[in-house]
Scaffold this active site. Structure first.
Site, PDB file in Angstrom:
ATOM      1  N   ASP A  79       0.825  -1.212   0.000  1.00 59.74           N
ATOM      2  CA  ASP A  79       0.000   0.000   0.000  1.00 59.74           C
ATOM      3  C   ASP A  79       0.860   1.264   0.000  1.00 59.74           C
ATOM      4  OD1 ASP A  79      -2.376   1.384  -0.029  1.00 59.74           O
ATOM      5  OD2 ASP A  79      -2.721   1.234   2.127  1.00 59.74           O
ATOM      6  N   ASN A 118     -10.855  -2.675  -5.319  1.00 57.73           N
ATOM      7  CA  ASN A 118     -10.126  -1.740  -6.190  1.00 57.73           C
ATOM      8  C   ASN A 118     -10.810  -1.543  -7.551  1.00 57.73           C
ATOM      9  OD1 ASN A 118      -6.801  -2.737  -5.002  1.00 57.73           O
ATOM     10  ND2 ASN A 118      -8.078  -1.005  -4.347  1.00 57.73           N
TER      11      ASN A 118
HETATM   12  C1  IPE Z   1      -5.284  -2.742  -0.252  1.00 53.93           C
HETATM   13  O1  IPE Z   1      -4.971  -1.407  -0.429  1.00 53.93           O
HETATM   14  C2  IPE Z   1      -5.255  -3.444  -1.577  1.00 53.93           C
HETATM   15  C3  IPE Z   1      -3.944  -3.589  -2.207  1.00 53.93           C
HETATM   16  C4  IPE Z   1      -2.800  -3.248  -1.666  1.00 53.93           C
HETATM   17  C5  IPE Z   1      -3.956  -4.180  -3.507  1.00 53.93           C
HETATM   18  P1  IPE Z   1      -6.115  -0.295  -0.560  1.00 53.93           P
HETATM   19  O2  IPE Z   1      -5.421   1.000  -0.732  1.00 53.93           O
HETATM   20  O3  IPE Z   1      -7.075  -0.673  -1.617  1.00 53.93           O
HETATM   21  O4  IPE Z   1      -6.845  -0.397   0.848  1.00 53.93           O
HETATM   22  P2  IPE Z   1      -7.783   0.634   1.603  1.00 53.93           P
HETATM   23  O5  IPE Z   1      -8.811   1.088   0.617  1.00 53.93           O
HETATM   24  O6  IPE Z   1      -6.919   1.769   2.060  1.00 53.93           O
HETATM   25  O7  IPE Z   1      -8.337  -0.136   2.746  1.00 53.93           O
HETATM   26  C1  IPE Z   2      -1.394   0.326  -3.424  1.00 54.11           C
HETATM   27  O1  IPE Z   2      -1.240   1.704  -3.420  1.00 54.11           O
HETATM   28  C2  IPE Z   2      -1.624  -0.230  -4.811  1.00 54.11           C
HETATM   29  C3  IPE Z   2      -2.993  -0.696  -5.065  1.00 54.11           C
HETATM   30  C4  IPE Z   2      -3.969  -0.701  -4.203  1.00 54.11           C
HETATM   31  C5  IPE Z   2      -3.265  -1.193  -6.387  1.00 54.11           C
HETATM   32  P1  IPE Z   2      -2.480   2.698  -3.403  1.00 54.11           P
HETATM   33  O2  IPE Z   2      -2.855   2.995  -4.817  1.00 54.11           O
HETATM   34  O3  IPE Z   2      -3.570   2.171  -2.567  1.00 54.11           O
HETATM   35  O4  IPE Z   2      -1.807   3.966  -2.739  1.00 54.11           O
HETATM   36  P2  IPE Z   2      -2.459   4.932  -1.650  1.00 54.11           P
HETATM   37  O5  IPE Z   2      -2.998   4.085  -0.559  1.00 54.11           O
HETATM   38  O6  IPE Z   2      -3.517   5.709  -2.349  1.00 54.11           O
HETATM   39  O7  IPE Z   2      -1.312   5.784  -1.181  1.00 54.11           O
HETATM   40 MG    MG Z   3      -4.065   2.387  -0.613  1.00 57.17          MG
END
Ligand code: IPE
Ligand code: IPE
Ligand code: MG
Length: 242
Positions: free
Chosen positions: A18, A66
């Site tokens: 994340d 996602n």
């Molecule tokens: C969790 O991250 C999913 C992945 C790392 C693929 P998110 O960014 O989607 O999680 P939330 O929405 O902050 O819980």
């Molecule tokens: C994790 O990074 C990657 C995926 C969930 C695909 P994020 O895209 O969730 O990054 P933040 O949480 O917005 O910083």
């Molecule tokens: Mg995230």
């Protein structure tokens, strides 16, 4: 091994990668640049895990939830995944890495689905490590699909209700055959599981670091493994029974 005890390495490490978006924001870049940089971390962590002798590495790459992101971001992520799989095939074969994927894979775009299946097929005999990608993955969705198949098998008389146990249930999950994760790492500080491996994390050690995924590299990974090696895993027992 950089201060690690070989015998106490986790067999299965799962990672919630994340913070790509926040990393990009911090650098005044568009979100996709964060995902691009995150792929570099993926490469480095896969390489390190293989080198250390970790048997299974599960990476949460795209959650079921996602799919709700803007469609431009989703297609950029799918393109990155296609490219990663194409670029890495040779490396996986060379390093004896078997690719696996868990999640609602039929929701993936056709080209991504095909490259994924193709890579899984080509690496099926690799024995060094399993790289397991969680794609279009949700823990609740996984449990529901398992339940549906289990009910079906029960109604068909292939299973007796009395035989349904945690280990039997586990056979209906996408992770059938894999050990439960010993260590869960989440980058960028969020204190939640975000629908990841709900069943499998029952006794997993959790390590959360404030570092954004694109900055999580070999040194940070070793740090997490060191922290894991200091944990006392009791599984409900008292220390004297260990
Ligand atoms: C969790 O991250 C999913 C992945 C790392 C693929 P998110 O960014 O989607 O999680 P939330 O929405 O902050 O819980
Ligand atoms: C994790 O990074 C990657 C995926 C969930 C695909 P994020 O895209 O969730 O990054 P933040 O949480 O917005 O910083
Ligand atoms: Mg995230």
């Amino acid at each position: 091994m950089e201060g690690l005890i070989k015998e106490k390495l986790p067999k299965h490490v799962a990672i919630i990668m994340d913070g790509n978006g926040r990393w990009a924001k911090k650098h005044g870049k568009p979100r996709i640049e964060g995902h691009l940089e995150g792929v570099k971390s993926v490469r480095e962590i896969v390489e390190t895990a293989r080198e250390l002798g970790i048997k299974v590495l599960t990476l949460y790459a795209f959650s079921y939830e996602n799919w709700q992101r803007p469609k431009e971001e989703i297609s950029a992520l799918m393109e990155l995944l296609n490219k990663y799989l194409n670029d890495e095939l040779e490396n996986m074969l060379k390093n004896d890495i078997q690719l696996m994927a868990i999640g609602e894979l039929d929701l993936l775009p056709t080209d991504t689905y095909n490259i994924l299946k193709e890579t899984i097929k080509k690496t099926k005999d690799c024995k060094g490590m399993i790289l397991n990608l969680a794609l279009s993955y949700g823990g609740r969705q996984e449990i529901i699909q398992a339940t549906k198949r289990l009910v079906k098998a029960t109604l068909a008389g292939r299973i007796n209700i009395g035989d349904i146990s945690p280990s039997l249930f586990g056979k209906y999950l996408y992770t059938a055959g894999l050990p439960d994760p010993d260590l869960l790492i989440r980058t960028s500080g969020e204190m939640r599981i975000s629908n990841f491996l709900l069943w499998q994390l029952a006794y997993t050690e959790i390590y959360i670091t404030p570092i954004f995924w694109p900055e999580f590299r070999r040194a940070q990974f070793i740090e997490a493994l060191k922290a894991y090696q200091l944990r006392n895993r009791r599984f409900g027992k008292i220390p004297e029974q260990e």
